[in-house]
Design an enzyme around this catalytic site. Structure first.
Site, PDB file in Angstrom:
ATOM      1  N   LYS A 197       0.839  -1.198   0.000  1.00  0.00           N
ATOM      2  CA  LYS A 197       0.000   0.000   0.000  1.00  0.00           C
ATOM      3  C   LYS A 197       0.877   1.251   0.000  1.00  0.00           C
ATOM      4  CE  LYS A 197      -3.520   2.515   2.605  1.00  0.00           C
ATOM      5  NZ  LYS A 197      -4.460   2.580   3.742  1.00  0.00           N
ATOM      6  N   GLU A 203      10.498  -4.647   4.533  1.00  0.00           N
ATOM      7  CA  GLU A 203      10.595  -6.053   4.112  1.00  0.00           C
ATOM      8  C   GLU A 203      10.314  -6.174   2.611  1.00  0.00           C
ATOM      9  OE1 GLU A 203       8.960  -6.297   8.413  1.00  0.00           O
ATOM     10  OE2 GLU A 203       8.809  -4.954   6.693  1.00  0.00           O
ATOM     11  N   GLY A 254      -4.846  -1.681   4.790  1.00  0.00           N
ATOM     12  CA  GLY A 254      -4.040  -2.806   4.307  1.00  0.00           C
ATOM     13  C   GLY A 254      -4.710  -4.143   4.574  1.00  0.00           C
ATOM     14  N   ARG A 255      -5.197  -4.333   5.781  1.00  0.00           N
ATOM     15  CA  ARG A 255      -5.781  -5.610   6.158  1.00  0.00           C
ATOM     16  C   ARG A 255      -7.190  -5.791   5.586  1.00  0.00           C
ATOM     17  NH1 ARG A 255      -4.792  -2.277  10.255  1.00  0.00           N
ATOM     18  NH2 ARG A 255      -6.569  -1.351  11.383  1.00  0.00           N
ATOM     19  N   GLU A 340      -5.062  -6.468  14.621  1.00  0.00           N
ATOM     20  CA  GLU A 340      -4.505  -5.175  14.208  1.00  0.00           C
ATOM     21  C   GLU A 340      -5.596  -4.102  14.193  1.00  0.00           C
ATOM     22  OE1 GLU A 340      -0.904  -4.601  11.284  1.00  0.00           O
ATOM     23  OE2 GLU A 340      -2.713  -4.030  10.194  1.00  0.00           O
ATOM     24  N   HIS A 371      -5.455 -32.901  17.167  1.00  0.00           N
ATOM     25  CA  HIS A 371      -4.312 -33.708  17.615  1.00  0.00           C
ATOM     26  C   HIS A 371      -3.182 -32.814  18.100  1.00  0.00           C
ATOM     27  CE1 HIS A 371      -6.427 -37.112  15.844  1.00  0.00           C
ATOM     28  NE2 HIS A 371      -6.778 -36.226  14.905  1.00  0.00           N
ATOM     29  N   LYS A 480       9.414  -0.650  14.205  1.00  0.00           N
ATOM     30  CA  LYS A 480      10.037  -0.337  12.904  1.00  0.00           C
ATOM     31  C   LYS A 480      11.136   0.723  13.097  1.00  0.00           C
ATOM     32  CE  LYS A 480       5.794  -1.169  10.167  1.00  0.00           C
ATOM     33  NZ  LYS A 480       4.777  -0.539   9.274  1.00  0.00           N
TER      34      LYS A 480
HETATM   35  O1  F6P Z   1       3.104  -2.769   9.747  1.00  0.00           O
HETATM   36  C1  F6P Z   1       1.797  -3.091   9.619  1.00  0.00           C
HETATM   37  C2  F6P Z   1       1.298  -2.780   8.225  1.00  0.00           C
HETATM   38  O2  F6P Z   1       1.244  -1.425   8.015  1.00  0.00           O
HETATM   39  C3  F6P Z   1      -0.031  -3.430   7.961  1.00  0.00           C
HETATM   40  O3  F6P Z   1      -1.114  -2.678   8.404  1.00  0.00           O
HETATM   41  C4  F6P Z   1       0.024  -3.592   6.463  1.00  0.00           C
HETATM   42  O4  F6P Z   1      -0.904  -4.489   6.005  1.00  0.00           O
HETATM   43  C5  F6P Z   1       1.451  -4.050   6.280  1.00  0.00           C
HETATM   44  O5  F6P Z   1       2.204  -3.339   7.265  1.00  0.00           O
HETATM   45  C6  F6P Z   1       2.057  -3.855   4.942  1.00  0.00           C
HETATM   46  O6  F6P Z   1       2.009  -2.520   4.559  1.00  0.00           O
HETATM   47  P1  F6P Z   1       2.193  -2.096   3.013  1.00  0.00           P
HETATM   48  O7  F6P Z   1       1.113  -2.756   2.239  1.00  0.00           O
HETATM   49  O8  F6P Z   1       2.135  -0.597   3.008  1.00  0.00           O
HETATM   50  O9  F6P Z   1       3.557  -2.592   2.582  1.00  0.00           O
END
Ligand code: F6P
Length: 512
Positions: A197, A203, A254-255, A340, A371, A480
């Protein structure tokens, strides 16, 4: 009004005091209609809530709490596009992504048209990739909502996935994940989807740069053909060197973004029509949430049950038990969605709340969980409400397997409730353990869309009653920021000012 200041809250507290002796077995014995009364259908979903620690009187009090905390008005404000995500000053309109074209007038007509003006080329692109036999591997690089949704959906809809294409999901900054995926790939056969987003998440950007480096080291030159970006930050994607970008908007959390361009891997996997069905199923649940009376509104009833369990019966977690192996990423998806969203300690005005909020969500697919940790669900000291999800029809032709699966899910809900009193000590099952049973007739793009929208709206309901902002996530930022600092110190070796434990760990990992 804040929930704990309402008369309804006080009434529920008094009711909870009386509820201590509630026993499901007694309730069923006393009311032959209980199962029917507490069950309902909603689009694509049948729900049996009768094995829960609730009854019609409790539901009536909870509905009153919803009224006194303004749930319906808050819901309607969301569907009017008001900026209910007040701490980020944004509207919350993931639902608009599944709204049929031209179906809204007024202020929402333009953003709805934008949605469809983006969806059409995205679906056309998805079909072009499906038709491109050279592309055999699609790698989605994204994390959180840019990974969990598409990964969950591609897996859940495996029976609808186009043959001859493999889908890979890389999220972790741990290079073992990307390296493991790249090992089996050829640059000329691979499409990378950089899903973010913000297009700033460390990452994803680290994985994207490494993927680009790998692609070029394999002699790949045509980045335009082999990389696409899914983001609200189109400028950053262009700066990265990607020309094929599908955008979305800041009013999509995002979620809550699997319905947007973040859903492109799903559209490539199941096709344009399949993705439209996915959206349509969710839209049907939106309409149910918007129009059904609160007492017959499934997301409302589930969300209020979560409040009852969390704030009045003090159950601290909920175990998600999808009894379909294709739904095995649903618990992880729902963990982000709910925890979240509602893992907040302050209300919308920034005031600390004096009551509990999000439960801990956890779970694995059935029958595996049986199990693993069902021992604790049946005989542990904690009462953990379980949410079973099952699918009536199977799509494999292995005899007897599906009957056994369905027999087990029904039996587990029964065993949790009935227990076994005639044996003492180790073999005693207290029973009276609550569960919800969600049943789909079949697992299709539409029914999955409806199931996920149901979960989104139930999270909205509990968050709304708690008066928290379910649509921000400030709590992810500190880690972060500190990671950036520690990363710099990893390179420099400077441990000055760090706490003794972090300094020692830094030295140890740096190998001194
Ligand atoms: O760090 C949490 C978050 O902001 C989530 O809310 C989001 O889904 C995820 O990181 C990834 O964010 P992006 O889609 O901006 O890379």
């Amino acid at each position: 009004m804040r929930c704990d200041q309402t008369q309804a809250w006080t009434a529920l507290q008094a009711h909870a005091d009386l509820f201590g002796g509630f026993d499901l077995r007694t309730a069923f014995a006393a009311d032959a209609q209980r199962a029917q009364t507490l069950s309902q259908t909603a689009p694509f979903v049948f729900a049996d809530l009768s094995k829960n620690h609730t009854d019609t009187a409790t539901e009536a009090l909870l509905i009153e709490l919803a009224r006194q905390t303004g749930l319906a008005a808050h819901r309607d404000a969301m569907f009017r596009g008001e900026r209910i995500n007040n701490t980020e000053d944004r509207a919350v309109m993931h639902w608009l992504l599944r709204q049929p074209e031209g179906s809204l007038t007024g202020e929402l007509a333009a953003p709805l048209q934008q949605v469809h003006d983006t969806l059409k080329p995205m679906l056309a692109y998805a079909e072009s990739i499906r038709a491109d036999a050279q592309i055999t591997d699609v790698v989605n690089i994204g994390i959180g909502g840019s990974d969990l949704g598409p990964q969950m959906a591609v897996l859940a809809l495996q029976d609808f996935v186009i043959p001859g294409k493999r889908f890979h999901f890389v999220s972790n900054v741990d290079g073992h994940e990307l390296a493991g995926v790249l090992k089996g790939l050829k640059a000329e056969n691979t499409l990378f989807l950089i899903a973010s987003k913000t297009f700033t998440t460390i990452e994803t950007m680290t994985n994207a740069r490494s993927a680009l480096g790998w692609f070029q080291s394999q002699g790949g030159t045509d980045v335009a053909l082999h990389f696409a970006a899914l983001t609200t930050n189109v400028a950053a994607a262009a700066e990265f060197g990607i020309r094929t970008t599908f955008g979305f908007w800041d009013w999509v959390g995002g979620r809550y973004s699997v319905w947007s361009a973040i859903g492109l891997p799903v559209a490539i996997a199941i096709g344009a029509q399949g993705f439209k069905d996915f959206l349509a199923g969710a839209h049907a649940m939106d309409q149910h949430f918007q129009t059904a009376p609160l007492a017959a509104n499934l997301p409302v009833r589930l969300g209020l049950l979560d409040v009852w369990y969390r704030n009045f019966l003090n159950y601290t977690s909920r175990s998600m038990a999808p009894y379909h192996s294709a739904l095995r990423r649903v618990p992880a998806y729902l963990q982000q969605l709910e925890m979240e969203s509602n893992g907040k300690r302050v209300d919308r005005h920034g005031q600390a709340v004096s009551y509990e909020t999000s439960p801990v969500l956890w779970g694995e697919p059935g029958t595996n969980g049986q199990h693993a940790y069902f021992q604790m669900l049946h005989q542990g000291t904690d009462v953990v409400p379980v949410e079973f999800m099952a699918v009536k029809k199977s799509t494999h032709n292995l005899a007897n397997h599906h009957e056994l699966l369905l027999a087990n899910v029904i039996a587990q809900a029964q065993a949790l409730m009935l227990g076994q009193a005639d044996e003492g000590g180790h073999k005693h099952f207290p029973g009276n353990r609550p569960s919800t049973f969600l049943l789909l007739d079949e697992l299709t793009p539409a029914s999955l869309g409806a199931l996920i929208a149901l979960q989104e709206h139930r999270v909205f309901v509990s968050g709304s009653v708690w008066g928290i902002n379910s649509f921000d996530q400030w709590g992810v930022e500190l880690g972060k920021v500190l990671a950036k600092d520690i990363h710099a110190r990893m390179l420099s070796g400077d441990a000055k000012g760090l706490d003794a434990s972090s300094a020692a760990l830094l030295q140890r990992v740096r190998g001194h």
